[in-house]
Enzyme design. Structure first.
Site, short mmCIF file in Angstrom:
data_model
loop_
_atom_site.label_atom_id
_atom_site.label_comp_id
_atom_site.label_asym_id
_atom_site.label_seq_id
_atom_site.Cartn_x
_atom_site.Cartn_y
_atom_site.Cartn_z
N ALA A 157 13.67 3.61 -30.34
CA ALA A 157 13.70 2.31 -31.02
C ALA A 157 13.14 1.24 -30.08
CB ALA A 157 15.12 1.97 -31.44
N GLN A 202 14.34 -1.34 -28.53
CA GLN A 202 15.12 -1.57 -27.32
C GLN A 202 15.69 -0.24 -26.79
OE1 GLN A 202 15.78 -4.10 -25.24
NE2 GLN A 202 14.35 -5.44 -26.28
N SER A 203 14.84 0.76 -26.69
CA SER A 203 15.27 2.10 -26.28
C SER A 203 15.61 2.17 -24.79
CB SER A 203 14.17 3.11 -26.60
OG SER A 203 14.44 4.35 -26.00
N ASN A 204 16.84 2.57 -24.49
CA ASN A 204 17.23 2.84 -23.10
C ASN A 204 16.52 4.08 -22.58
OD1 ASN A 204 19.24 0.72 -22.92
ND2 ASN A 204 20.50 1.98 -24.26
N ALA A 222 13.54 5.15 -23.41
CA ALA A 222 12.15 4.81 -23.08
C ALA A 222 12.08 4.16 -21.71
CB ALA A 222 11.57 3.89 -24.14
#
Length: 338
Positions: free
Chosen positions: A73, A75-77, A79
């Site tokens: 998503a 705000q992917s942690n 990523a």
């Protein structure tokens, strides 16, 4: 269960602390709350994905990859930690970000994890909500192969049997810590989404015959789908370990009553939980995973789900930098500033 036979690169600060939350326990009137600080894994502000990436990146290097592709998503942690791991290892990184919330505020689309993705040198492309993200990654990978690149594709959340080894290892770590401390763990609670963390924990704790039940607080899928995803991955992880089929359906429990309107969309319970833990323990949770996980834990405590003298460990999966993507959810009116 010999994890040393699987390739691994060291990226995190481990073991992570296992600490009591005495003030929060007292505030809630029991049970005895503990926190496993996987927000302290160290890689780009830490988080649970670091454990998975130690095994996934080792596999990428073993396959001769020169670029890693993953997705998440906005705000992917996952990523952010993947971008950091690639920077550490000298691999290029391309991230596909899916719009799962429809938020267009620059704080959400450009700050927090997105800013850190770019600081780590990753390239980003965006996809609309509901896209088949695995297919999108495979299409990008095929295009890269046609130009001579050697891409390695990591599924969202790093959630496959290789990535889940990180939480098999975490299960061993937790059991050892508890033994050294003389701590009887009655329940282990955490936020569950892409299934890899819970599947790895279940596989590891069952294989160790620990007797520690795992409760996942869902942040995305309905309960039947979440439990089915975790069970399937736990079974595949056990097989990957070369063990007999030890995991049974009763080992996998998810409570998905705290998702709210959807993945990444704030709930009042999440906001209250983040504020309460910050004020009582000086610990920051994140708005997407651990905040909703803690909201669920607090509500279940109020409903008498746990005994007053039981020891409940909450696994903090990290992601506090995501708070910067949600300023409106935590904004205080000027007249209430204190």
């Amino acid at each position: 269960m010999n994890l040393a036979r699987f390739p691994r690169v060291r990226l995190g600060h481990m073991p992570t602390p296992l600490e009591p939350m005495e003030r929060l326990s007292k505030h809630l009137g029991g049970p005895k709350l503990w926190i496993k600080r996987d927000d302290c894994t160290g890689l780009s502000t830490g988080g649970n994905k670091t454990r998975k990436l130690e095994y996934l990146c080792a596999d990428a290097l073993a396959q001769g990859a020169d670029i890693v592709i993953t997705q998440g998503a906005t705000q992917s942690n996952h990523a952010r930690q993947t971008a950091a791991a690639c920077a550490r290892l000298g691999l290029a990184c391309h991230i596909l970000l899916e719009d799962r919330t429809g938020y267009t505020d620059p704080a959400y689309t450009r700050s927090g994890n997105v800013l850190m993705d770019k600081l780590h040198g990753a390239t980003i492309s965006r996809r609309p909500g509901g896209a088949d993200m695995q297919a999108e990654m495979e299409a990008v990978a095929e295009e890269m192969r046609s130009t001579g690149r050697k891409p390695y594709v990591i599924p969202g959340g790093g959630s496959n049997p290789i990535g889940a080894l990180g939480y098999v290892n975490a299960a061993q770590e937790l059991v050892t810590q508890a033994s050294d401390m003389g701590l009887r763990i009655d329940h282990l609670v955490h936020a569950t989404g892409s299934a890899g963390t819970q599947a790895g924990l279940v596989a590891g704790l069952v294989a160790l015959n620990s007797g520690i039940p795992v409760l996942g607080i869902g942040v995305r899928a309905p309960k039947p789908k979440q439990e089915a995803n975790v069970l399937a991955l736990a079974e595949r992880t056990i097989a990957h370990l070369g063990l007999p089929p030890l995991v049974r359906p009763e080992h996998v429990v998810a409570n998905c009553d705290y998702v709210g309107q959807g993945y990444g969309i704030p709930t009042q319970g999440m906001v209250e939980a983040v504020r309460l833990v910050a004020e009582q323990e000086g610990i920051l949770l994140d708005p997407v995973y651990s905040g909703k996980g803690m909201a669920g834990l607090i509500d279940l405590i109020g409903k008498g789900r746990f005994g007053k003298d039981e020891n409940v460990v909450f696994l903090h999966t990290g992601g506090q930098v995501g708070l910067f993507g949600y300023p409106d959810a935590f904004g205080l009116p000027a007249d209430t500033a204190r």
